[in-house]
Design a protein around this motif. Structure first.
Motif, PDB file in Angstrom:
ATOM      1  N   GLU A 240       0.830  -1.207   0.000  1.00  0.00           N
ATOM      2  CA  GLU A 240       0.000   0.000   0.000  1.00  0.00           C
ATOM      3  C   GLU A 240       0.866   1.259   0.000  1.00  0.00           C
ATOM      4  O   GLU A 240       0.575   2.222  -0.713  1.00  0.00           O
ATOM      5  CB  GLU A 240      -0.928   0.008   1.222  1.00  0.00           C
ATOM      6  N   ILE A 241       1.952   1.257   0.783  1.00  0.00           N
ATOM      7  CA  ILE A 241       2.857   2.411   0.830  1.00  0.00           C
ATOM      8  C   ILE A 241       3.510   2.617  -0.539  1.00  0.00           C
ATOM      9  O   ILE A 241       3.586   3.737  -1.033  1.00  0.00           O
ATOM     10  CB  ILE A 241       3.908   2.238   1.950  1.00  0.00           C
ATOM     11  N   GLU A 242       3.969   1.518  -1.151  1.00  0.00           N
ATOM     12  CA  GLU A 242       4.595   1.617  -2.473  1.00  0.00           C
ATOM     13  C   GLU A 242       3.604   2.154  -3.503  1.00  0.00           C
ATOM     14  O   GLU A 242       3.945   3.014  -4.311  1.00  0.00           O
ATOM     15  CB  GLU A 242       5.117   0.247  -2.914  1.00  0.00           C
ATOM     16  N   TRP A 243       2.372   1.650  -3.476  1.00  0.00           N
ATOM     17  CA  TRP A 243       1.367   2.112  -4.428  1.00  0.00           C
ATOM     18  C   TRP A 243       1.023   3.581  -4.195  1.00  0.00           C
ATOM     19  O   TRP A 243       0.817   4.335  -5.141  1.00  0.00           O
ATOM     20  CB  TRP A 243       0.107   1.255  -4.357  1.00  0.00           C
ATOM     21  N   GLU A 244       0.945   3.983  -2.939  1.00  0.00           N
ATOM     22  CA  GLU A 244       0.647   5.382  -2.633  1.00  0.00           C
ATOM     23  C   GLU A 244       1.769   6.283  -3.148  1.00  0.00           C
ATOM     24  O   GLU A 244       1.512   7.344  -3.712  1.00  0.00           O
ATOM     25  CB  GLU A 244       0.452   5.572  -1.121  1.00  0.00           C
ATOM     26  N   GLU A 245       3.008   5.851  -2.967  1.00  0.00           N
ATOM     27  CA  GLU A 245       4.149   6.628  -3.462  1.00  0.00           C
ATOM     28  C   GLU A 245       4.107   6.709  -4.997  1.00  0.00           C
ATOM     29  O   GLU A 245       4.311   7.776  -5.580  1.00  0.00           O
ATOM     30  CB  GLU A 245       5.466   5.998  -2.989  1.00  0.00           C
ATOM     31  N   LYS A 246       3.826   5.581  -5.643  1.00  0.00           N
ATOM     32  CA  LYS A 246       3.740   5.579  -7.107  1.00  0.00           C
ATOM     33  C   LYS A 246       2.593   6.475  -7.581  1.00  0.00           C
ATOM     34  O   LYS A 246       2.733   7.210  -8.554  1.00  0.00           O
ATOM     35  CB  LYS A 246       3.548   4.152  -7.631  1.00  0.00           C
ATOM     36  N   ARG A 247       1.460   6.416  -6.890  1.00  0.00           N
ATOM     37  CA  ARG A 247       0.325   7.254  -7.249  1.00  0.00           C
ATOM     38  C   ARG A 247       0.687   8.725  -7.095  1.00  0.00           C
ATOM     39  O   ARG A 247       0.389   9.547  -7.967  1.00  0.00           O
ATOM     40  CB  ARG A 247      -0.884   6.928  -6.355  1.00  0.00           C
ATOM     41  N   ARG A 248       1.387   9.068  -6.007  1.00  0.00           N
ATOM     42  CA  ARG A 248       1.800  10.450  -5.767  1.00  0.00           C
ATOM     43  C   ARG A 248       2.721  10.927  -6.890  1.00  0.00           C
ATOM     44  O   ARG A 248       2.564  12.025  -7.417  1.00  0.00           O
ATOM     45  CB  ARG A 248       2.497  10.566  -4.412  1.00  0.00           C
ATOM     46  N   VAL A 249       3.687  10.096  -7.272  1.00  0.00           N
ATOM     47  CA  VAL A 249       4.625  10.465  -8.338  1.00  0.00           C
ATOM     48  C   VAL A 249       3.876  10.663  -9.656  1.00  0.00           C
ATOM     49  O   VAL A 249       4.123  11.636 -10.381  1.00  0.00           O
ATOM     50  CB  VAL A 249       5.731   9.386  -8.484  1.00  0.00           C
ATOM     51  N   VAL A 250       2.942   9.776  -9.962  1.00  0.00           N
ATOM     52  CA  VAL A 250       2.178   9.898 -11.212  1.00  0.00           C
ATOM     53  C   VAL A 250       1.347  11.178 -11.204  1.00  0.00           C
ATOM     54  O   VAL A 250       1.278  11.893 -12.204  1.00  0.00           O
ATOM     55  CB  VAL A 250       1.282   8.648 -11.424  1.00  0.00           C
ATOM     56  N   VAL A 251       0.723  11.484 -10.057  1.00  0.00           N
ATOM     57  CA  VAL A 251      -0.072  12.718  -9.961  1.00  0.00           C
ATOM     58  C   VAL A 251       0.820  13.934 -10.162  1.00  0.00           C
ATOM     59  O   VAL A 251       0.473  14.856 -10.918  1.00  0.00           O
ATOM     60  CB  VAL A 251      -0.821  12.787  -8.604  1.00  0.00           C
ATOM     61  N   GLU A 252       1.989  13.962  -9.509  1.00  0.00           N
ATOM     62  CA  GLU A 252       2.909  15.096  -9.663  1.00  0.00           C
ATOM     63  C   GLU A 252       3.367  15.235 -11.111  1.00  0.00           C
ATOM     64  O   GLU A 252       3.425  16.341 -11.658  1.00  0.00           O
ATOM     65  CB  GLU A 252       4.116  14.936  -8.739  1.00  0.00           C
ATOM     66  N   GLN A 253       3.708  14.090 -11.736  1.00  0.00           N
ATOM     67  CA  GLN A 253       4.149  14.138 -13.130  1.00  0.00           C
ATOM     68  C   GLN A 253       3.016  14.607 -14.046  1.00  0.00           C
ATOM     69  O   GLN A 253       3.248  15.360 -14.995  1.00  0.00           O
ATOM     70  CB  GLN A 253       4.653  12.764 -13.581  1.00  0.00           C
ATOM     71  N   THR A 254       1.802  14.195 -13.745  1.00  0.00           N
ATOM     72  CA  THR A 254       0.655  14.611 -14.553  1.00  0.00           C
ATOM     73  C   THR A 254       0.422  16.111 -14.420  1.00  0.00           C
ATOM     74  O   THR A 254       0.224  16.810 -15.423  1.00  0.00           O
ATOM     75  CB  THR A 254      -0.610  13.832 -14.125  1.00  0.00           C
ATOM     76  N   ILE A 255       0.468  16.611 -13.185  1.00  0.00           N
ATOM     77  CA  ILE A 255       0.276  18.051 -12.963  1.00  0.00           C
ATOM     78  C   ILE A 255       1.382  18.836 -13.659  1.00  0.00           C
ATOM     79  O   ILE A 255       1.132  19.846 -14.318  1.00  0.00           O
ATOM     80  CB  ILE A 255       0.225  18.360 -11.450  1.00  0.00           C
ATOM     81  N   SER A 256       2.608  18.369 -13.540  1.00  0.00           N
ATOM     82  CA  SER A 256       3.736  19.023 -14.194  1.00  0.00           C
ATOM     83  C   SER A 256       3.560  18.992 -15.711  1.00  0.00           C
ATOM     84  O   SER A 256       3.802  19.986 -16.396  1.00  0.00           O
ATOM     85  CB  SER A 256       5.037  18.334 -13.790  1.00  0.00           C
ATOM     86  N   GLY A 257       3.125  17.880 -16.233  1.00  0.00           N
ATOM     87  CA  GLY A 257       2.900  17.745 -17.673  1.00  0.00           C
ATOM     88  C   GLY A 257       1.799  18.664 -18.164  1.00  0.00           C
ATOM     89  O   GLY A 257       1.907  19.270 -19.241  1.00  0.00           O
ATOM     90  N   ILE A 258       0.744  18.772 -17.354  1.00  0.00           N
ATOM     91  CA  ILE A 258      -0.354  19.671 -17.728  1.00  0.00           C
ATOM     92  C   ILE A 258       0.136  21.114 -17.742  1.00  0.00           C
ATOM     93  O   ILE A 258      -0.166  21.884 -18.659  1.00  0.00           O
ATOM     94  CB  ILE A 258      -1.552  19.499 -16.761  1.00  0.00           C
ATOM     95  N   GLY A 259       0.928  21.506 -16.729  1.00  0.00           N
ATOM     96  CA  GLY A 259       1.493  22.868 -16.685  1.00  0.00           C
ATOM     97  C   GLY A 259       2.375  23.129 -17.884  1.00  0.00           C
ATOM     98  O   GLY A 259       2.292  24.202 -18.510  1.00  0.00           O
ATOM     99  N   ALA A 260       3.223  22.169 -18.220  1.00  0.00           N
ATOM    100  CA  ALA A 260       4.104  22.337 -19.378  1.00  0.00           C
ATOM    101  C   ALA A 260       3.289  22.427 -20.664  1.00  0.00           C
ATOM    102  O   ALA A 260       3.600  23.230 -21.557  1.00  0.00           O
ATOM    103  CB  ALA A 260       5.090  21.174 -19.456  1.00  0.00           C
ATOM    104  N   ALA A 261       2.239  21.647 -20.761  1.00  0.00           N
ATOM    105  CA  ALA A 261       1.389  21.678 -21.953  1.00  0.00           C
ATOM    106  C   ALA A 261       0.676  23.021 -22.064  1.00  0.00           C
ATOM    107  O   ALA A 261       0.541  23.574 -23.172  1.00  0.00           O
ATOM    108  CB  ALA A 261       0.368  20.545 -21.913  1.00  0.00           C
ATOM    109  N   GLU A 262       0.228  23.568 -20.932  1.00  0.00           N
ATOM    110  CA  GLU A 262      -0.423  24.884 -20.953  1.00  0.00           C
ATOM    111  C   GLU A 262       0.553  25.969 -21.403  1.00  0.00           C
ATOM    112  O   GLU A 262       0.210  26.843 -22.206  1.00  0.00           O
ATOM    113  CB  GLU A 262      -0.995  25.221 -19.571  1.00  0.00           C
TER     114      GLU A 262
END
Length: 190
Positions: free
Chosen positions: A128-150
């Motif tokens: 669960e901890i590993e999945w939460e960390e992976k989910r957090r990283v994916v969310v951060e990368q997605t937000i960063s990607g959206i900002g870069a795309a904007e």
């Protein structure tokens, strides 16, 4: 060549069990051909004590094999509250565990099962901890990607706006020049 023996020995049967009880229990394995029961100890203080053993003969090989599987099930085969031991006939019987030893074995088994459950819970927690960390990283990368795309979209819109503006000016200039070149009457009509 000898025939295949389809006979099992059953140890540690409750003294309360009758021939009909044993027949009924083992008939779930297949057709029972014959059963011989022998009492292993005497009565104690007016009550039945000790245990019984039995020799059970089956008609089909699959029934014999199914009965032998009772020793390898996930839980002990228990008949009338006592764990039984099922072996091929003629094999030396293993020692029968006394009630006190059986209670201790159940406690050890419970501790062992609790340990396994604890380890399983630890592993689940780590997952669960590993999945939460992976989910957090994916969310951060997605937000960063959206900002870069904007940002990229803003630059493209600005550049495209400049190009369209220049194209309009050029087309306007080109239109007036073309009109004057190909319409000689355009100046005369004024």
């Amino acid at each position: 060549m000898g025939t295949l023996s389809l006979k099992i020995q059953v140890l540690n049967l409750s003294p309360r069990l009758t021939l009909a009880d044993v027949t009924n229990f083992f008939s779930y394995c297949g057709t029972v051909d014959n059963i011989q029961i022998s009492r292993n100890s005497s009565t104690t203080e007016g009550k039945l004590g000790g245990s019984q053993s039995a020799l059970v003969t089956f008609r089909q090989p699959y029934a014999f094999q199914t009965a032998l599987l009772l020793n390898f099930s996930l839980q002990d085969a228990i008949v009338d509250g006592k764990p039984i031991c099922v072996l091929p006939a003629g094999v030396l019987p293993i020692p029968i565990i006394s009630d006190e030893d059986q209670t201790e074995k159940k406690k050890e088994g419970f501790v062992g099962k609790r340990h396994i459950a604890s380890r399983g819970a630890e592993m689940l927690s780590k997952i669960e901890i590993e999945w939460e960390e992976k989910r957090r990283v994916v969310v951060e990368q997605t937000i960063s990607g959206i900002g870069a795309a904007e940002e990229a979209a803003k630059r493209v819109r600005a550049r495209l706006s400049d190009v369209v503006e220049k194209a309009c000016k050029f087309a306007s200039h080109l239109g007036t020049t073309v009109t004057h070149k190909f319409n000689p009457n355009s100046t005369k009509q004024k």
